[in-house]
Design a protein around this motif. Structure first.
Motif, short mmCIF file in Angstrom:
data_model
loop_
_atom_site.label_atom_id
_atom_site.label_comp_id
_atom_site.label_asym_id
_atom_site.label_seq_id
_atom_site.Cartn_x
_atom_site.Cartn_y
_atom_site.Cartn_z
N GLY A 76 1.40 6.89 -0.76
CA GLY A 76 1.14 6.45 -2.19
C GLY A 76 2.08 5.11 -2.59
O GLY A 76 2.17 4.92 -3.64
N GLY A 77 2.43 4.51 -1.56
CA GLY A 77 3.08 3.15 -1.82
C GLY A 77 3.11 2.39 -0.72
O GLY A 77 2.63 2.52 0.32
N CYS A 95 8.61 3.92 0.12
CA CYS A 95 7.83 3.39 1.52
C CYS A 95 8.76 2.06 1.72
O CYS A 95 8.86 1.88 3.17
N ASP A 112 -3.22 9.17 -11.09
CA ASP A 112 -1.47 9.74 -10.49
C ASP A 112 -1.56 10.87 -10.80
O ASP A 112 -0.52 11.85 -9.93
N HIS A 126 8.02 7.89 0.35
CA HIS A 126 7.05 8.42 -0.65
C HIS A 126 7.18 7.16 -1.81
O HIS A 126 8.26 7.14 -2.09
N SER A 127 5.85 6.62 -2.18
CA SER A 127 6.14 5.78 -3.42
C SER A 127 7.02 4.60 -3.23
O SER A 127 6.82 4.01 -2.21
N ALA A 128 7.85 4.16 -4.08
CA ALA A 128 8.86 3.25 -3.76
C ALA A 128 9.70 3.42 -2.55
O ALA A 128 9.96 2.36 -2.01
N GLY A 135 10.57 9.31 -3.46
CA GLY A 135 10.39 8.12 -4.18
C GLY A 135 11.49 8.19 -5.40
O GLY A 135 12.38 8.86 -5.53
N HIS A 142 -0.20 11.27 -7.25
CA HIS A 142 0.66 10.51 -6.46
C HIS A 142 1.72 11.39 -6.05
O HIS A 142 2.87 10.99 -5.38
N TRP A 143 1.90 12.54 -6.39
CA TRP A 143 2.81 13.56 -5.64
C TRP A 143 2.60 14.69 -4.95
O TRP A 143 2.61 15.84 -5.27
N PHE A 203 1.87 7.13 -16.06
CA PHE A 203 1.15 7.83 -14.72
C PHE A 203 -0.24 8.31 -15.28
O PHE A 203 -0.81 9.19 -14.38
#
Length: 225
Positions: free
Chosen positions: A95-96, A74, A128, A70-72, A8, A207-208, A124
């Motif tokens: 997570g996204g 995605c 997160d 991952h995250s953004a 991300g 989140h990670w 965060f």
């Protein structure tokens, strides 16, 4: 199976090192992507540049790869499914959620001098980062790469309805599968609402997870394959 791994915001391909080692030990071929503007030294990269890099990894894979975002990122995994619906075997979203057509990619934080820097940990705090110790936080922050404005504010373009035929696994780290299902049913995640094959999997992490639980995440990805 080949697995294209896309980090991300602010992350280079090296964030997947622990996951990649475990995937290799399980018989898979990890393909971490260093996105333009996030590890290659470019400061003027665009969302289309990042999409092109992801598609190059997909096209270079042996057979139909699993594409992990991952995250953004995605959304980048979803763009790959949109561009290569006959080639991508599955998308795994960690997570996204994928942005819809016409939406900005990741216009979440202030842009300064043409880049969106890592904003620090304050935004965060909570679920997160609950599983990140100080050493992990410092490592992520020290390695964070400001994201070019052309990426963060790039507009998502989706063109092929066959993307909804590609199987999707949504990994739920800092939120639960039940919460994700509520968001989908409420119409907040329109792309996932139209996915024909959607699995929701819980992962007890923040989140990670590629940093905090790389072995567990790798085994989960192997199971998805």
């Amino acid at each position: 199976m080949d697995m294209v791994l896309i980090g991300g915001l602010w992350l280079s391909g090296s964030v997947w090192d622990g996951v990649a080692d475990e995937l290799a030990s399980l018989g898979h071929r990890p393909v971490p992507v260093t996105l333009p503007g996030q590890g290659d030294g470019a400061v003027s990269a665009t969302l289309d540049d990042q999409r092109t890099a992801v598609l190059a990894a997909v096209d270079g894979a042996d057979g139909g790869p699993v594409v992990v975002g991952h995250s953004a990122a995605c959304t980048l995994a979803w763009l790959a499914a949109d561009a290569r619906p006959d080639r991508v075997a599955r998308t795994v979203l960690i997570g996204g959620f994928p942005s819809a057509d016409g939406q900005p990619y990741a216009d979440f934080f202030p842009v300064t001098d043409g880049v969106m820097p890592f904003p620090g940990w304050a935004p965060f705090e909570g679920a997160d980062t609950a599983d990140l110790d100080e050493q992990a936080r410092r490592a992520i922050a020290d390695a964070a790469i400001p994201v070019p404005e052309g990426v963060a504010r790039g507009v998502v373009r989706l063109t092929d309805e066959r993307r909804f035929d590609v199987p999707v696994t949504l990994v739920c780290p800092e939120f639960s599968p039940a919460q994700a299902r509520e968001w989908i049913d409420a119409g907040e995640l329109p792309e996932l609402a139209r996915a024909k094959h959607l699995d929701l999997i819980d992962l007890d992490s923040g989140h990670w997870p590629m940093v905090s639980r790389p072995v567990e995440l790798a085994r989960l990805l192997a199971a998805c394959a």
